[in-house]
Design a protein around this motif. Structure first.
Motif: not given
Ligand SMILES: Cc1ncc(COP(=O)(O)O)c(C=O)c1O
Length: 406
Positions: A161, A192-193, A196
């Motif tokens: 993440t 989206e990942e 981030d």
């Protein structure tokens, strides 16, 4: 150390002595030995399409020879090929690059090595998202950098993440490296990942990222997103891609990177002293591949998709194997740790995934690769780039062999 290894240590460089042999290649070598002894080995250790290069690409290579493309090529690649790559990046990836941003190399592997050697100083840290492709850590070691593993969890399809990445950043961090779709897990980062991760890079403008997109076309579920699409960090990203997987052109050795011009220029300089420009004939074939679009790739992807579903079903029938659903590439990467501590019929204990891979090779005559090679010691990688019947037969044999472990 054997006597010959002791002797070699006196004349080989520390650099080469510290380098690991690629474990995927080591496994392939062992399975060839068993096959030479007459065993029917099913080899699922290869990271290679089982398809032939499409005919129109082969024809372009033959034409290239007849047209006299036999001379040294410009170090960063023929301008026509770089222009076609820039067009592809604009059309398919929404990335704006000029020829001066693109360096064609002898496989994506050389593009990755050029980037690492051009960017990393001794002692600088490279965050390698694990499970990772086998060569990343060794490239960092060759550059005398320090690799820092950030491990994704099984629950998150093995995707690290953004929060984990940010936590690993120190004042010595230079680069982040990952592949999406991922070899070995098949995981694909979503928009989206990546947004981030881009936000993390925006907060750390001294950190760069190598986005290895060699499996771009082999994606079964989501859209392919390039990290460089996020404009505010585009200059921090080196996008690597190539022809080996999508066009079944592993032996031709053509890959490329796209990056800001200082980085592309540095990679060109590196390449100019090591290999010079990529093979003339292979470059002309790569140009034809791009001009032909992606329809030949799409046909292969249909087969990979069917095989992924088949192998997932077979893997789920094996007690103790836990695997996420790979969204891309052509591997399944189950956690096999349920078998650690069990005993084989000959009495040896399976301590880890390397022992299990060796047991399966010797007992089931199926070659796979230990997760150790990818920084994931609880796992094993099985390639799904094989005919459906072979895959079925392999997993029947694996299941039978595993039942012998007590
Ligand atoms: C993630 C990844 N990157 C790069 C490469 C190297 O590709 P090439 O054959 O174009 O050098 C591979 C090949 O297995 C790979 O799996």
């Amino acid at each position: 150390m054997s006597a010959s290894a002791t002797l070699a240590a006196t004349f080989l460089s520390d650099r080469i002595s510290a380098l690991q042999e690629s474990q995927t290649i080591a496994m392939a070598k062992k399975s060839r030995e068993l096959a030479a002894q007459g065993h029917n080995v099913i080899n699922l250790s290869f990271g290679e399409p089982d398809f032939q290069t499409p005919q129109y690409i082969k024809d372009a290579a033959k034409r290239a020879l007849d047209e006299g493309y036999t001379k040294y090529t410009p170090v960063p690649g023929y301008v026509e090929l770089r222009q076609a790559i820039a067009d592809k990046l604009r059309r398919e990836n929404r990335l704006e690059y000029q020829c001066e941003n693109i360096v064609v190399s002898t496989g994506a592997k050389q593009a990755l090595a050029n980037a690492v050697m051009s960017m990393v100083n001794p002692g600088e840290e490279v965050i390698v998202l694990a499970p990772y492709w086998v060569s990343y850590e060794e490239m960092v070691r060759l550059a005398e950098g320090v690799s820092v593993r950030v491990m994704g969890s099984l629950e998150n399809d093995y995707k690290a993440t953004a929060a984990q990445i940010e936590e690993a950043i120190t004042p010595r961090t230079k680069l982040i490296m990952y592949s999406s779709p991922c070899n070995p897990t098949g995981a694909v980062f979503s928009r989206e990942e990546l947004a981030d991760i881009a936000a993390v890079l925006a907060r750390h403008p001294q950190v760069f990222a190598i986005a290895d997109e060699i499996y771009e076309y082999i994606n079964f579920e989501g859209e392919h997103v390039s990290l460089a699409e996020f404009d505010e960090i585009k200059d921090q990203v080196i996008t690597v891609n190539g022809f080996s997987k999508g066009y079944a052109m592993t032996g031709w050795r053509v890959g490329y990177l796209a990056a800001r011009k200082e980085i592309a220029g540095a990679c060109e300089k590196m390449q100019s002293q090591i290999t010079s420009g990529t093979c003339s004939i292979a470059q002309r074939a790569a140009l034809a591949a791009l001009e032909g679009g992606r329809s030949s790739a799409d046909e292969m992807v249909t087969a990979y998709h069917r095989r992924r579903d088949l192998v997932l079903k077979l893997v789920k029938e094996i007690p103790g194997f836990k695997t996420p659903t790979p969204a891309g590439a052509f591997y399944v990467f189950p956690d096999v740790s349920a078998y650690f501590g069990k005993k084989a019929p000959q009495g040896e204990t399976i301590e880890n995934a390397t022992d299990l891979a060796m047991f399966l090779l010797n007992d089931a005559h199926v070659a796979a690769v230990t997760g150790e090679a990818f920084g994931a010691p609880n796992c094993m990688r099985f390639s799904t780039a094989a005919a459906d019947e072979k895959l079925r037969e392999a997993f029947i044999r694996i299941k039978d062999s595993l039942e012998k472990l007590v």
